[in-house]
Scaffold this active site. Structure first.
Site, short mmCIF file in Angstrom:
data_model
loop_
_atom_site.label_atom_id
_atom_site.label_comp_id
_atom_site.label_asym_id
_atom_site.label_seq_id
_atom_site.Cartn_x
_atom_site.Cartn_y
_atom_site.Cartn_z
N SER A 58 18.79 0.98 2.68
CA SER A 58 18.48 2.07 2.45
C SER A 58 19.80 3.00 2.97
O SER A 58 20.65 2.57 3.76
CB SER A 58 17.59 1.91 4.19
OG SER A 58 17.58 4.13 4.47
N ARG A 110 4.11 9.76 -2.22
CA ARG A 110 5.41 9.63 -0.71
C ARG A 110 4.50 9.91 0.40
O ARG A 110 3.12 11.30 0.22
CB ARG A 110 6.49 10.82 -0.87
CG ARG A 110 7.13 10.58 0.18
CD ARG A 110 7.67 9.36 -0.13
NE ARG A 110 9.53 9.23 -0.10
CZ ARG A 110 10.23 8.69 0.62
NH1 ARG A 110 9.75 7.43 1.13
NH2 ARG A 110 11.28 8.68 0.80
N GLU A 115 20.25 5.58 4.91
CA GLU A 115 20.27 5.48 6.16
C GLU A 115 21.62 4.00 6.54
O GLU A 115 21.92 4.50 7.83
CB GLU A 115 19.23 5.30 7.17
CG GLU A 115 18.30 6.25 6.84
CD GLU A 115 19.03 7.55 6.72
OE1 GLU A 115 19.66 7.69 8.18
OE2 GLU A 115 18.28 8.57 6.95
N TYR A 121 16.55 3.08 12.81
CA TYR A 121 15.96 2.94 11.65
C TYR A 121 16.84 2.05 10.86
O TYR A 121 17.21 0.75 9.93
CB TYR A 121 15.36 3.73 10.99
CG TYR A 121 15.53 3.73 9.46
CD1 TYR A 121 13.78 2.54 9.17
CD2 TYR A 121 15.78 4.16 8.60
CE1 TYR A 121 13.77 2.42 7.99
CE2 TYR A 121 15.45 3.96 6.84
CZ TYR A 121 14.19 2.95 7.32
OH TYR A 121 14.19 2.65 5.19
N THR A 156 0.63 -1.48 0.31
CA THR A 156 0.01 0.08 -0.13
C THR A 156 1.32 1.27 0.06
O THR A 156 0.51 2.23 -0.15
CB THR A 156 -0.76 -0.03 1.20
OG1 THR A 156 -0.11 0.19 2.17
CG2 THR A 156 -2.26 -1.29 0.85
N LYS A 212 5.81 16.62 2.18
CA LYS A 212 4.94 18.59 3.71
C LYS A 212 5.12 19.56 2.42
O LYS A 212 4.32 20.57 3.21
CB LYS A 212 6.61 17.98 4.98
CG LYS A 212 6.22 18.71 6.31
CD LYS A 212 7.17 19.32 7.03
CE LYS A 212 6.70 20.60 8.37
NZ LYS A 212 8.55 20.53 9.38
#
Length: 324
Positions: A126, A185, A128, A150, A10, A193
């Site tokens: 990722s 996104r 990260e 994360y 999703t 944002k």
């Protein structure tokens, strides 16, 4: 007909991947939470394909449930995209992040090993995982140095994927995806944002956007192109190999603001408020990816310009707000 199983179907990547695989002639199965099935807004990314895919409710932190799902679907390819994906630096929710991200990966791999060992597995890594990198751009040989729970959870999952590839001989690989954006996104990310904030300002529904460090550098690509890279990795004639998936092009949040506000002919300086509340620890060496290896092996390269991605997101957010 090949069967594909997508966790996180999703989400942005999962929904685009579902569409991509359907166009390739796959039978597509997706994993969703029961609460998601009951909320129409959480299913909105799949509105174009709902009648053509098979959805299964399953808790990925339940080994028996995962085992039963793999047994039922018998996938040829599995794309493990689901994760607690918001990068928190407060360590407030570290236990659930580690548990959900690592344990789910382990349960999927162990079930596939037992039930469908020929199934090919893609794991969504990722940037990260590199965290405080020692050089830029990063490549497949860059030392890992995560600085968030994360990133740590993704790194631990990477090593178990590697273990199952090397010791259990599964076709399992990791794509180190850098930031990739689209109209789908999540609003939890700074790109959305900003684009949704610009849309609200343009329609007179807001007067400002509060942000942190607008000089932070990111490697932003286009989500639709990145799901193509995922599929290429599971259809690699050289076998399972890990790749960087990135543009290697640096852009600041300030660049993003200039493009986004430019779409509606406004100056971002009149609307952006910089707040310490939203500052993240800055990288001394920026997270930029070197995708030469995946281009060399699979001829994949990003082509969609940064400006076009942001413009599409702003226009989409304006149109969404007009429908309410």
């Amino acid at each position: 007909m090949k069967k594909a199983l997508i966790t996180g179907i999703t989400g942005q990547d999962g929904s685009y991947l579902a569409e991509f695989l359907l166009n390739k002639g796959y039978e597509v199965h997706g994993v969703v939470r029961r609460s998601t099935m009951e909320t129409l807004t959480k299913m909105s990314n799949l509105k174009n394909v709902l009648d053509n895919i098979h959805l299964h409710t399953c808790s990925l932190d339940n080994h028996l449930a995962v085992y039963k799902l793999i047994s039922l679907v018998q996938p040829d390819e599995c794309y493990h995209l689901a994760a607690s994906s918001f990068v928190s630096y407060s360590f407030e929710d570290e236990v659930s992040t580690i548990f959900s991200n690592f344990i789910s990966t382990h349960y999927i791999l162990s079930s596939i090993k037992e039930l469908v060992p020929k199934c090919r597995v893609y794991f969504a890594g990722s940037s990260e995982m590199f965290g405080y990198a020692d050089h830029s751009p990063q490549n497949e040989h860059t030392k890992f140095n995560p600085r968030s729970i994360y990133g740590i959870s993704k790194l631990s999952s990477y090593y178990i994927v590697k273990n199952y590839r090397e010791y259990h001989h599964l076709y399992a690989c990791t794509g180190f995806t850098y930031n990739h954006e689209s109209p789908r996104r999540s609003h939890a990310f700074v790109t959305r944002k900003i684009t949704s904030g610009v849309a609200k300002i343009a329609l007179g529904l807001a007067t400002k956007i509060e942000l942190g460090n607008i000089d932070a550098i990111r490697d932003w690509g286009y989500a639709l192109e990145y799901v193509t890279a995922m599929w290429l990795m599971l259809n690699n004639p050289q076998g399972p190999t890990d790749y960087i998936i990135a543009t290697g092009i640096p852009h600041t949040v300030r660049d993003l603001l200039e493009v986004a506000f430019g779409v509606v002919n406004l100056d971002y300086q009149d609307y952006v408020v910089v707040s310490n509340e939203f500052f993240r620890p800055a990288e001394q060496i920026p997270l930029l990816g070197d995708s030469f290896k995946i281009y060399q092996d699979l001829k994949w390269r990003p082509t969609c310009p940064f400006k076009d991605i942001i413009k599409e997101m702003v226009v989409n957010d304006i149109n969404l707000l007009k429908t309410f």
